[in-house]
Motif scaffolding. Structure first.
Motif, short mmCIF file in Angstrom:
data_model
loop_
_atom_site.label_atom_id
_atom_site.label_comp_id
_atom_site.label_asym_id
_atom_site.label_seq_id
_atom_site.Cartn_x
_atom_site.Cartn_y
_atom_site.Cartn_z
N ASN A 1 0.87 -1.25 0.06
CA ASN A 1 0.03 -0.08 0.14
C ASN A 1 0.91 1.12 -0.03
N LEU A 2 0.68 2.04 -1.22
CA LEU A 2 1.68 3.29 -1.29
C LEU A 2 0.77 4.37 -1.44
N LYS A 3 1.35 5.32 -0.60
CA LYS A 3 0.27 6.63 -0.50
C LYS A 3 1.11 7.89 -0.42
N ASN A 4 0.59 8.82 -1.09
CA ASN A 4 1.26 10.03 -0.82
C ASN A 4 2.84 10.10 -1.15
N ILE A 5 3.63 9.24 -2.01
CA ILE A 5 5.02 9.23 -1.97
C ILE A 5 5.67 10.18 -2.76
N GLN A 6 6.72 10.78 -2.20
CA GLN A 6 7.29 11.91 -3.01
C GLN A 6 8.93 11.35 -2.92
N LYS A 7 9.50 11.05 -4.07
CA LYS A 7 10.75 10.64 -4.00
C LYS A 7 11.70 11.51 -4.85
N ASN A 8 12.86 12.23 -4.26
CA ASN A 8 13.76 12.99 -4.54
C ASN A 8 15.22 12.52 -4.89
N ILE A 9 15.94 12.92 -6.03
CA ILE A 9 17.30 12.38 -6.10
C ILE A 9 17.90 13.68 -6.21
N ALA A 10 19.14 13.83 -5.39
CA ALA A 10 20.05 15.03 -5.61
C ALA A 10 19.19 16.26 -5.47
N GLY A 11 18.04 16.08 -4.63
CA GLY A 11 17.38 17.56 -4.47
C GLY A 11 16.15 17.61 -5.59
N ARG A 12 16.22 16.98 -6.41
CA ARG A 12 15.40 17.07 -7.80
C ARG A 12 14.14 16.10 -7.52
N PRO A 13 12.85 16.20 -7.98
CA PRO A 13 11.71 15.23 -7.96
C PRO A 13 12.11 14.24 -9.16
N LEU A 14 12.13 13.01 -8.35
CA LEU A 14 12.20 11.65 -9.18
C LEU A 14 10.68 11.22 -9.62
N PHE A 15 9.93 11.04 -8.84
CA PHE A 15 8.55 10.37 -9.07
C PHE A 15 7.48 10.51 -7.78
N THR A 16 6.29 10.62 -8.12
CA THR A 16 5.29 10.72 -6.98
C THR A 16 4.43 9.84 -7.26
N ILE A 17 3.64 9.37 -6.02
CA ILE A 17 2.71 8.38 -6.33
C ILE A 17 1.58 8.87 -5.29
N GLU A 18 0.48 9.06 -5.74
CA GLU A 18 -0.74 9.25 -5.11
C GLU A 18 -1.28 8.23 -4.30
N ARG A 19 -1.44 6.94 -5.23
CA ARG A 19 -2.11 6.05 -4.62
C ARG A 19 -1.77 4.53 -5.21
N LEU A 20 -1.05 3.59 -4.77
CA LEU A 20 -0.91 2.38 -5.60
C LEU A 20 -0.99 0.99 -4.46
N VAL A 21 -1.92 0.29 -4.85
CA VAL A 21 -2.24 -1.02 -4.12
C VAL A 21 -2.07 -2.37 -4.94
N ALA A 22 -1.39 -3.27 -4.08
CA ALA A 22 -1.04 -4.56 -4.74
C ALA A 22 -1.52 -5.58 -3.93
N ASN A 23 -2.21 -6.58 -4.38
CA ASN A 23 -2.81 -7.75 -3.59
C ASN A 23 -2.33 -9.11 -3.71
N ALA A 24 -2.40 -10.13 -2.65
CA ALA A 24 -1.83 -11.28 -3.19
C ALA A 24 -2.44 -11.88 -4.46
N GLY A 25 -1.24 -12.39 -5.04
CA GLY A 25 -1.54 -13.01 -6.29
C GLY A 25 -1.65 -12.07 -7.50
N ASP A 26 -1.59 -10.82 -7.38
CA ASP A 26 -1.35 -10.04 -8.39
C ASP A 26 -0.26 -10.15 -9.33
N LYS A 27 -0.07 -9.98 -10.59
CA LYS A 27 1.07 -9.86 -11.12
C LYS A 27 1.25 -8.78 -11.90
N ILE A 28 2.24 -7.53 -11.65
CA ILE A 28 2.19 -6.16 -12.01
C ILE A 28 3.27 -5.88 -12.81
#
Length: 511
Positions: free
Chosen positions: A5-32
């Protein structure tokens, strides 16, 4: 059951935004399937999920231990495919609840690619598959997490379904952008017409007398000013409407043969009675082959069969019977990133490697996924996939008339793969390459040389030996009967002829 369960993720590299995630959910058996351009953050996401990277903001919930198989490099005595297979088998044998595979099909031959597909289809845990391999993604995944414009978004379905959705979105965006552009152009034209009309009102009718002109001046000015204000408000309202962003289109590039060194000669590589060994293993025995100018030759075979060894032997020019033409100027790509100077910028690195015009270089870089924003970055700041692209670009635009590419498709995103295929299709020189990516080979290769039973076979030139006719067998039987009746005939001669008859009967098959 939710496992990630990923929510409101902000990832920066060297002070610069790399990516954001508002919401990602993975359940048992999913192949993503996790897809996106090189350097967009796919492997970084894996490191967040394994807990190896804690430098982020937001909430990450991972309820079970994660088994992670990272991108693999070849070792001194094993190919990259052999190393990857060992790691995958170890991971699967542990029956992990959550498994993340990072480019697992890179370096795998066709047989092991099919093995991998079957293993992952049977896998019952939660699978996150970071890959550019379209066949693998389509065969295995049921969801897609795509990172685009620094944002992860979830899509239902496999990679093919995701691409279809994106193409439809792009077509819709292009239509909306064209309508918006036309609408704004019409508004500006209407504003211009009203302003011109307002100017005519200000001037008044040329048939008006001086008295009439003076009396109506205030009225004419008020009318003209009102008309101009209305036109200005009309354009302003149009500008306040929701703006459709222009769809991103990759710049094309044109190759000119005169930009590269000319090749003189009839043959680029000649192999006559070539025997090739490595680490005590015989790879080729008495092999004959030839590569001609402007051939685009794919070298294929199982992992460890000797494909890379053959490329190195051609370059070394030390194997008996194996000859590289003196006129060949060979650019070699082998994913050896130590050849790049980490202290140089991306643009410095490419510019020093090429004599092509700046704009041609920019177009090639943009098409392969290193646009202008990468120019000032230091080589040391690039991701693994971006380093692959940089080294590949330096080879593609260099002063060469022969390209020797060992697994150039590994770790390249799909957009870069398509751009590379287009580049090589139009390359005016000779291309010799190793790749396990079948769609890429089909798009690029004009010939295939296949390692088979310690020979290098050209399937297009294999001619099946004609089956012996009944007349041939009859002649041999007559000679056999004569030998049997001759008391001076040797036993060895009779046995040899009998063996020859049996071989012909076997090759002829049932009648």
């Amino acid at each position: 059951m939710t496992m990630i369960n990923l929510k409101n993720i902000q990832k920066n590299i060297a002070g610069r935004p790399l990516f954001t995630i508002e919401r990602l959910v993975a359940n048992a058996g999913d192949k993503i399937g996790v897809v996106g351009r090189n350097g967009a953050g796919k492997s970084t996401l894996a490191h967040l999920l394994t807990g190896d990277d804690h430098d982020y903001t937001g909430q990450i919930g991972v309820d079970e231990p994660v088994s992670y198989v990272a991108q693999i490099a070849p070792t001194f005595d094993q190919s990259g495919g052999q190393v990857m297979l060992t790691r995958i088998r170890q991971a699967l044998s542990a029956r992990p609840t959550i498994l993340i595979l990072d480019e697992p099909s890179s370096n795998l031959d066709e047989t092991h690619q099919q093995w991998l597909i079957k293993q992952l289809q049977r896998f019952r845990g939660l699978l996150l598959l970071i890959s550019h391999d379209r066949q693998l993604l389509d065969a295995v995944t049921t969801q897609t997490w795509a990172v685009e414009q620094q944002k992860f978004t979830a899509y239902a379905g496999n990679y093919a379904h995701y691409r279809a959705v994106k193409e439809q979105q792009l077509a819709t965006q292009e239509t909306a952008y064209q309508l918006q552009t036309r609408h704004q152009r019409d508004l500006l034209a209407a504003q211009r017409q009203r302003n011109e009309k307002a100017q005519r009102i200000r001037k008044g009718n040329r048939r008006m007398s001086r008295v009439e002109r003076a009396k109506t001046k205030a009225t004419r000015e008020a009318t003209a000013a009102k008309m101009e204000r209305t036109a200005k408000r009309m354009v302003a309202r149009g500008q306040r409407e929701v703006q459709v962003t222009k769809p991103f289109m990759t710049s094309g590039f044109k190759l000119v043969a005169t930009d590269f060194p000319a090749f003189t000669g009839k043959t680029v590589v000649t192999g006559l009675n070539v025997t090739l060994t490595e680490y005590g293993k015989t790879l080729l025995t008495h092999a004959d082959f030839q590569i001609d100018p402007q051939d685009r030759v794919a070298i294929v075979g199982p992992n460890g069969s000797g494909k890379t060894t053959l490329l190195r032997a051609i370059l070394a020019d030390r194997v008996s019977g194996l000859k590289l033409a003196p006129a060949a100027r060979v650019g070699v790509f082998n994913q050896d990133m130590t050849a790049l100077d980490n202290t140089h910028s991306v643009w410095q690195t490419v510019r020093q490697a090429s004599q092509l015009p700046d704009q041609t270089i920019r177009n090639v870089m943009g098409a392969l996924g290193l646009p202008a924003r990468f120019y000032p970055q230091l080589v040391s700041e690039l991701s693994g996939g971006e380093l692959v692209k940089l080294q590949l670009i330096c080879i593609l635009v260099g002063q060469y008339n022969v390209l020797m590419l060992d697994e150039p498709t590994n770790y390249l995103d799909v957009d870069a793969l398509e751009a590379l295929a287009d580049y090589l299709q139009n390359y005016p020189g000779t291309v010799i390459f190793v790749s396990h990516d079948e769609p890429f080979r089909q798009a690029v290769a004009t010939r295939t040389l296949q390692f088979k039973a310690q020979q290098l076979i050209d399937p297009d030139k294999v001619v099946e030996a004609p089956k012996p006719t009944g007349a041939e067998l009859a002649v041999l039987r007559f000679k056999y009967d004569q030998l049997m009746a001759d008391p001076t005939s040797s036993t060895a001669a009779i046995q040899a002829l009998r063996q020859q008859i049996d071989q012909l009967k076997s090759s002829a098959g049932p009648h």
